[in-house]
Design an enzyme around this catalytic site. Sequence first.
Site, PDB file in Angstrom:
ATOM      1  N   HIS A  20      -4.006  -1.412   6.681  1.00 50.90           N
ATOM      2  CA  HIS A  20      -4.858  -0.268   7.046  1.00 50.90           C
ATOM      3  C   HIS A  20      -6.297  -0.763   7.086  1.00 50.90           C
ATOM      4  O   HIS A  20      -6.806  -1.249   6.078  1.00 50.90           O
ATOM      5  CB  HIS A  20      -4.713   0.848   6.010  1.00 50.90           C
ATOM      6  CG  HIS A  20      -3.313   1.395   5.937  1.00 50.90           C
ATOM      7  ND1 HIS A  20      -2.898   2.478   6.678  1.00 50.90           N
ATOM      8  CD2 HIS A  20      -2.227   0.988   5.230  1.00 50.90           C
ATOM      9  CE1 HIS A  20      -1.616   2.729   6.421  1.00 50.90           C
ATOM     10  NE2 HIS A  20      -1.184   1.831   5.545  1.00 50.90           N
ATOM     11  N   ARG A  22      -8.982   1.156   8.491  1.00 50.57           N
ATOM     12  CA  ARG A  22      -9.902   2.298   8.285  1.00 50.57           C
ATOM     13  C   ARG A  22     -10.986   2.462   9.350  1.00 50.57           C
ATOM     14  O   ARG A  22     -11.946   3.209   9.118  1.00 50.57           O
ATOM     15  CB  ARG A  22     -10.586   2.199   6.915  1.00 50.57           C
ATOM     16  CG  ARG A  22      -9.688   1.887   5.736  1.00 50.57           C
ATOM     17  CD  ARG A  22      -8.606   2.898   5.565  1.00 50.57           C
ATOM     18  NE  ARG A  22      -7.909   2.747   4.287  1.00 50.57           N
ATOM     19  CZ  ARG A  22      -6.705   3.249   4.057  1.00 50.57           C
ATOM     20  NH1 ARG A  22      -6.059   3.924   5.012  1.00 50.57           N
ATOM     21  NH2 ARG A  22      -6.123   3.088   2.888  1.00 50.57           N
ATOM     22  N   ASP A 109       5.131   8.583  12.165  1.00 49.38           N
ATOM     23  CA  ASP A 109       4.356   9.809  11.898  1.00 49.38           C
ATOM     24  C   ASP A 109       5.130  10.868  11.128  1.00 49.38           C
ATOM     25  O   ASP A 109       4.828  12.050  11.234  1.00 49.38           O
ATOM     26  CB  ASP A 109       3.854  10.457  13.207  1.00 49.38           C
ATOM     27  CG  ASP A 109       3.169   9.483  14.144  1.00 49.38           C
ATOM     28  OD1 ASP A 109       2.963   8.319  13.749  1.00 49.38           O
ATOM     29  OD2 ASP A 109       2.847   9.884  15.263  1.00 49.38           O
ATOM     30  N   HIS A 136       8.035   5.022   7.961  1.00 46.79           N
ATOM     31  CA  HIS A 136       7.692   5.168   6.530  1.00 46.79           C
ATOM     32  C   HIS A 136       8.564   6.294   6.025  1.00 46.79           C
ATOM     33  O   HIS A 136       8.334   7.440   6.411  1.00 46.79           O
ATOM     34  CB  HIS A 136       6.242   5.601   6.334  1.00 46.79           C
ATOM     35  CG  HIS A 136       5.248   4.846   7.155  1.00 46.79           C
ATOM     36  ND1 HIS A 136       4.305   4.038   6.589  1.00 46.79           N
ATOM     37  CD2 HIS A 136       5.068   4.767   8.482  1.00 46.79           C
ATOM     38  CE1 HIS A 136       3.575   3.506   7.537  1.00 46.79           C
ATOM     39  NE2 HIS A 136       4.012   3.928   8.701  1.00 46.79           N
ATOM     40  N   ASN A 201       1.995   4.540  -2.218  1.00 44.55           N
ATOM     41  CA  ASN A 201       3.202   4.990  -1.511  1.00 44.55           C
ATOM     42  C   ASN A 201       3.946   3.804  -0.927  1.00 44.55           C
ATOM     43  O   ASN A 201       3.334   3.026  -0.219  1.00 44.55           O
ATOM     44  CB  ASN A 201       2.838   5.937  -0.363  1.00 44.55           C
ATOM     45  CG  ASN A 201       2.487   7.317  -0.858  1.00 44.55           C
ATOM     46  OD1 ASN A 201       2.953   7.752  -1.907  1.00 44.55           O
ATOM     47  ND2 ASN A 201       1.639   7.997  -0.120  1.00 44.55           N
ATOM     48  N   ASP A 228       0.893  -3.854   3.317  1.00 45.14           N
ATOM     49  CA  ASP A 228       0.456  -2.455   3.226  1.00 45.14           C
ATOM     50  C   ASP A 228      -0.927  -2.394   2.560  1.00 45.14           C
ATOM     51  O   ASP A 228      -1.195  -1.497   1.744  1.00 45.14           O
ATOM     52  CB  ASP A 228       1.475  -1.592   2.474  1.00 45.14           C
ATOM     53  CG  ASP A 228       1.249  -0.095   2.693  1.00 45.14           C
ATOM     54  OD1 ASP A 228       0.434   0.266   3.562  1.00 45.14           O
ATOM     55  OD2 ASP A 228       1.891   0.702   1.994  1.00 45.14           O
ATOM     56  N   HIS A 232      -9.346   1.573  -0.588  1.00 46.61           N
ATOM     57  CA  HIS A 232      -9.979   2.872  -0.850  1.00 46.61           C
ATOM     58  C   HIS A 232     -11.216   2.658  -1.696  1.00 46.61           C
ATOM     59  O   HIS A 232     -11.320   1.648  -2.400  1.00 46.61           O
ATOM     60  CB  HIS A 232      -9.029   3.797  -1.623  1.00 46.61           C
ATOM     61  CG  HIS A 232      -7.859   4.277  -0.834  1.00 46.61           C
ATOM     62  ND1 HIS A 232      -7.968   5.175   0.200  1.00 46.61           N
ATOM     63  CD2 HIS A 232      -6.535   3.981  -0.920  1.00 46.61           C
ATOM     64  CE1 HIS A 232      -6.770   5.410   0.710  1.00 46.61           C
ATOM     65  NE2 HIS A 232      -5.881   4.693   0.053  1.00 46.61           N
ATOM     66  N   PRO A 242      -3.512   7.361  -2.499  1.00 50.15           N
ATOM     67  CA  PRO A 242      -2.560   6.307  -2.842  1.00 50.15           C
ATOM     68  C   PRO A 242      -2.903   5.001  -2.126  1.00 50.15           C
ATOM     69  O   PRO A 242      -3.428   5.018  -1.013  1.00 50.15           O
ATOM     70  CB  PRO A 242      -1.236   6.866  -2.326  1.00 50.15           C
ATOM     71  CG  PRO A 242      -1.606   7.749  -1.179  1.00 50.15           C
ATOM     72  CD  PRO A 242      -2.978   8.302  -1.489  1.00 50.15           C
ATOM     73  N   GLY A 243      -2.610   3.873  -2.751  1.00 50.43           N
ATOM     74  CA  GLY A 243      -2.753   2.597  -2.056  1.00 50.43           C
ATOM     75  C   GLY A 243      -3.387   1.510  -2.896  1.00 50.43           C
ATOM     76  O   GLY A 243      -4.087   1.783  -3.869  1.00 50.43           O
TER      77      GLY A 243
END
Length: 342
Positions: A20, A22, A109, A136, A201, A228, A232, A242-243
């Site tokens: 990710h 962002r 999604d 996912h 997650n 993954d 954050h 989460p993450g």
Amino acid sequence: SVINGKGLTLMPSFIDLHVHLRDPGYLYKEDLYTGQRAALKGGFTHICAMANTNPVCDNKKTMEYILNKHKKNNHCNLTQISSITKGLQGKELIDLEEMLKYTKLFSDDGVNVDNEELFEEVLKLSKEMYFTILTHCEPEAEVIKRDLELLENTEGNLHICHISLKKSLNLIKKYKDKGINFTCEVTPHHLFHWNDKYRVNPSFGKKEDVNAMIKGIKEGYIDIIATDHAPHSEEDKLKGSPGISGIEVAFSKVYTVFKENNISLNKLSEMMSYNPSRILELEEALVEEGKRADLVLVDLNQSYSVDSSTFISKGKNTPFNGRRVWGKVMMTIRDGEIVYKD
Ligand code: NCD
Ligand code: ZN
Ligand code: ZN
């Protein structure tokens, strides 16, 4: 110039099918530049960025914004993943024809959770139009079960993200043994840690789940390792996002687990380079005559403690600070050029 690699190990660089970045939307968490530099530090020369940006990557304009911005600091290869429904809402399909010009990876999604009919259609389309759905599953085992039942009839192209439970692995075994074609991934953190409430997650499993993942790797049922990487801010973590920010220490976590469980470095290379290259259909391009090398030089004899204050990533969020790991990325070479040096 000559590189002194005495005592070090040279491997194909890593490919990450699930990160990710962002950008656009949450630049305070990460951006295309920091995410990419973090990847290179982790030994990755190709990353695939998920579509949960703001705006969501579901249209040509956002896709081109990302790809153009990426081109400006192009030291790492990027595949931008598209969502399959508008705004990741799981309702209305996007213009697939248009987005297929840019990518063959689409996220599910959550369509498979809420709308079985639409997911079946998406699976059929993935076969007809030739793309791969990255799914996912939440709740994990239940949704994997249904996805695989649907897949058996539709023969679409499916990749299951971040499996974490023994139950999921049993389903994967069952369907792979039947000869159904699909791939799946496990993250470094789900191999490395268990019984923890740190928010991510899927959430951390039990020790028996981790053991099942390790067995699944040994038996060849898990195809790839993907990070993954989910950066954050501290504030967002406190609010419950989460993450884990993990791409810079991914290799070390995986190598540590593999070393403890007598799994070979060849297997690691297969799961972090070769198999992801096959999902991206790069395996032939990578060995083309005249192609300049993408490599990583690692020191397997070095151990260190994870310290997220040293991360290039803007995300310092990890439950692993202070944890000792083995194997350090010393240099990353992309297209014949040194793009990271310890
Ligand atoms: C993901 C993120 O931060 O984008 N986090 C994670 O823990 N994997 C979103 C998500 O999958 O919930
Ligand atoms: Zn996910
Ligand atoms: Zn993710």
